[in-house]
Design an enzyme around this catalytic site. Structure first.
Site, PDB file in Angstrom:
ATOM      1  N   CYS A  26      40.203  26.315  59.799  1.00  0.00           N
ATOM      2  CA  CYS A  26      39.030  25.463  59.876  1.00  0.00           C
ATOM      3  C   CYS A  26      39.105  24.732  58.204  1.00  0.00           C
ATOM      4  CB  CYS A  26      37.882  25.728  60.333  1.00  0.00           C
ATOM      5  SG  CYS A  26      37.081  27.088  59.290  1.00  0.00           S
ATOM      6  N   HIS A 548      38.655  55.744  22.151  1.00  0.00           N
ATOM      7  CA  HIS A 548      39.949  56.617  22.243  1.00  0.00           C
ATOM      8  C   HIS A 548      39.287  57.646  23.536  1.00  0.00           C
ATOM      9  CE1 HIS A 548      43.114  59.526  21.491  1.00  0.00           C
ATOM     10  NE2 HIS A 548      43.540  58.582  20.769  1.00  0.00           N
TER      11      HIS A 548
END
Length: 634
Positions: A26, A548
């Site tokens: 659609c 880290h």
């Protein structure tokens, strides 16, 4: 958007081309019919770039403005042409798992398949006629040849609407389209309509006098019967005579039955459906407008708004006007636009801002799915903004009795659908109602939107899922936030001499309980290790931060780590940077303690660390300030 990549991802997620029995689209959605819906990976489907949402067991995949291009790409991948099924179509007449859904879902799917393809022709013809009416208000004569010739385009579209319905119904039912048109054409054949008016019969039975021009339901019932008859005859008719015998007998059965029974029944069905909707309108009056307006976002989100199409088409084709659904849709569409633009201005997230602008423009022109699935349904504050604007605008439209005259999605480009040559106030009140909807939704969005409260941004990892809704009250603007959940420890307790000695800089560490690591502040990714165990962010305040994950985890060579950003990316506080499999890292003998370090300590002062505390991602770890600021403060 890479249409081919999006189409390929969608096709893989729905089970591949062999699982697709039918595909259509659609204005914003791909509509699949699948042989086995258990093959669908919904999570994977929703994650495909370009997919805004997925609705239904037989999936409706919301794409937005690019649906035509994605559908074309899917067609190339599956080898499916218009109106044709995929590789599974020849082998199955219905999904193998019986998952076509209940009768309600199947009826809705049929309605959409029949009426949705009609909209371009009806909308184009209707808008043309409304523009011609507008031209008469500026001097074009209604008696002139030009006016009457161009208006005939619209009149012909609606007069022969039963033939258009025959085509779309036959396509949906996979029956012979031209035979369907031949059967239905009898209903609007001028000599036949004259004989019905004068009184005629077939097989000694009187044919009811019904005007079938502009009707839709009689044609649908006729083609339904034709499809059943055609399938039966195809099975029992010898192949040498099938080419003429099947359509001949099909017409011989279908046309008389339609004239005698199905045609009048379809006429009454259409009249009854329309009467029911209008009864609600006349009973509740203007109150029906805001009630329907606040329900529309939820109705559209599950695709149920398509159930209004038969009413709108029938009402416009027979009465020439529609007083409820289209005006309410105008208020809702424009409210979606206003809320989207409000969110775009308030958000600090670039992707959300881009979504807001594009979705706002689409909604302004009557296409609301990008706004609905991209912003509204996922975010409560945006939804409240839309509901407020839609209700306010619809109330005005209801009180002023605004009426529409064209079957098209209401929006800026189709405002001519509200033109009434005999009542110029109708278009004026429609414009005022649209303005009320836009301004109300926009203002409410501007006042209430918060990135921290956005479910969309939380899912994407732009903000932490447990971040406070108003972080300015809980955090200092100069706080470095915890990248993960865990326990805060001072760097001196980290079992790595480089970090413990402050060689890389001051800060703290977190012993994580979660494998998600997020940005401690807003800024830019200045470095990402190839092994994805560490990432650096340069914040907007000039602080260089290193996160880290684990100690000596560079030796894992990227195993157990996944990065979600690249060097140079703009990130917001709380945005997901890295994920790590903490259990696997520990099983390999590595410490998962995660230092968070300020690496430009010469320019930045690190405040007191909240060591020993349990923190969640997004909670403050320590304050920072430039050295100049720190010296002044001290």
């Amino acid at each position: 958007m890479d249409y081919a990549k999006t189409a390929s991802g969608i096709l893989d997620a729905v089970g591949g081309p062999g699982n697709v029995t039918h595909l259509e689209h659609c204005s914003t959605r791909l509509r699949f019919t699948l042989a086995d819906t258990h093959e669908v990976d919904h999570a994977r489907l929703k994650a495909v770039p370009g997919v805004m949402g997925v609705v239904g067991t037989q999936p409706q995949v919301v794409i937005g403005n690019d649906v035509v291009e994605v559908h074309a790409a899917l067609t190339r991948l599956t080898g499916m042409g218009p109106g044709h099924g995929g590789a599974a179509a020849a082998a199955v007449g219905a999904p193998a798992d019986g998952s076509r859904g209940g009768w309600g879902a199947r009826v809705l799917d049929f309605i959409v398949g029949v009426f949705q393809p009609l909209i371009p022709a009806i909308a184009g013809a209707g808008v043309l006629k409304s523009l011609m009416l507008l031209a008469t208000m500026f001097g074009l004569s209604k008696n002139g040849a030009t006016y009457n010739t161009l208006v005939a385009i619209s009149d012909a579209t609606f007069f022969f609407l039963p033939l258009l319905v025959a085509v779309t119904t036959a396509t949906k039912l996979n029956t012979n389209r031209l035979v369907a048109v031949a059967a239905v054409s009898v209903l609007v054949l001028p000599p036949m309509t004259k004989r019905m008016a004068d009184g005629t019969s077939v097989f000694g039975l009187a044919i009811p006098n019904v005007t079938y021009s502009s009707q839709v339901f009689p044609a649908i019932l006729a083609v339904l019967l034709l499809a059943v008859v055609e399938r039966f005859l195809t099975r029992v008719t010898p192949k040498p005579v099938r080419i003429f015998f099947v359509p001949m007998v099909g017409l011989l059965v279908t046309v008389p039955v339609t004239l005698l029974f199905l045609g009048p029944l379809g006429f009454r069905l259409g009249t009854g459906f329309t009467t029911g909707v209008l009864w609600v309108f006349h009973t509740l009056g203007w109150v029906a407008f805001p009630l329907l307006a606040v329900a529309l976002p939820f109705i559209i989100s599950v695709g149920m708004h398509k159930a209004f199409i038969p009413y709108v088409v029938n009402q416009l084709s027979t009465a020439g006007y529609e007083p409820l659904y289209n005006p309410v849709s105008l208020a809702h569409n424009i409210a979606e636009s206003g809320a989207s633009f409000g969110v775009a201005l308030r958000t600090k997230d670039t992707e959300m801002r881009s979504t807001g602008v594009s979705a706002g423009l689409s909604a302004l022109f009557g296409i609301t799915e990008p706004a609905l699935y991209g912003i509204t349904i996922q975010n409560k504050r945006a939804l409240i903004s839309v509901l407020s604007g839609a209700a306010a605008g619809a109330t005005w439209l209801g009180v002023t009795h605004v009426t529409s005259y064209v079957a098209v999605g209401p929006g800026l480009a189709s405002m001519s659908m509200f033109i009434n040559a005999n009542d110029p106030r109708n278009i004026v009140n429609a414009i005022v109602g649209a303005a009320i909807a836009f301004v109300t939704a926009f203002v409410v969005a501007m006042l209430t939107w918060s990135d921290a409260a956005s479910a969309t941004l939380k899912v994407r990892g732009v903000v932490a899922a447990n971040a406070p809704a108003n972080p300015d009250r809980a955090l200092s603007p100069h706080d470095v936030l915890s990248p993960t959940d865990g326990t805060v420890v001072p760097l001196s307790e980290v079992s790595d001499r480089v970090f413990a000695g402050g060689v890389l800089g001051d800060g703290c560490a977190v012993r994580p309980t979660s494998g998600e690591f997020r940005s401690p502040a807003a800024g830019v990714v200045s470095m990402l290790f190839d092994t994805h165990h560490a990432v650096a962010v340069s914040t907007d305040d000039g602080v260089d931060l290193l996160i880290h994950v684990g100690l000596d985890t560079v030796r894992l060579n990227g195993t157990h780590f996944t990065a979600y950003v690249t060097k140079g990316d703009r990130v917001e506080a709380g945005q997901l940077l890295i994920t790590a499999d903490l259990d696997a890292i520990r099983a390999d003998g590595y410490d998962t303690t995660t230092p968070v370090v300020v690496t430009n300590g010469a320019a930045v002062h690190v405040g007191a660390v909240r060591a020993g505390t349990q923190v969640a991602a997004g909670a403050p770890l320590f304050p920072v300030s430039t050295r100049a600021t720190a010296d002044v403060v001290s």
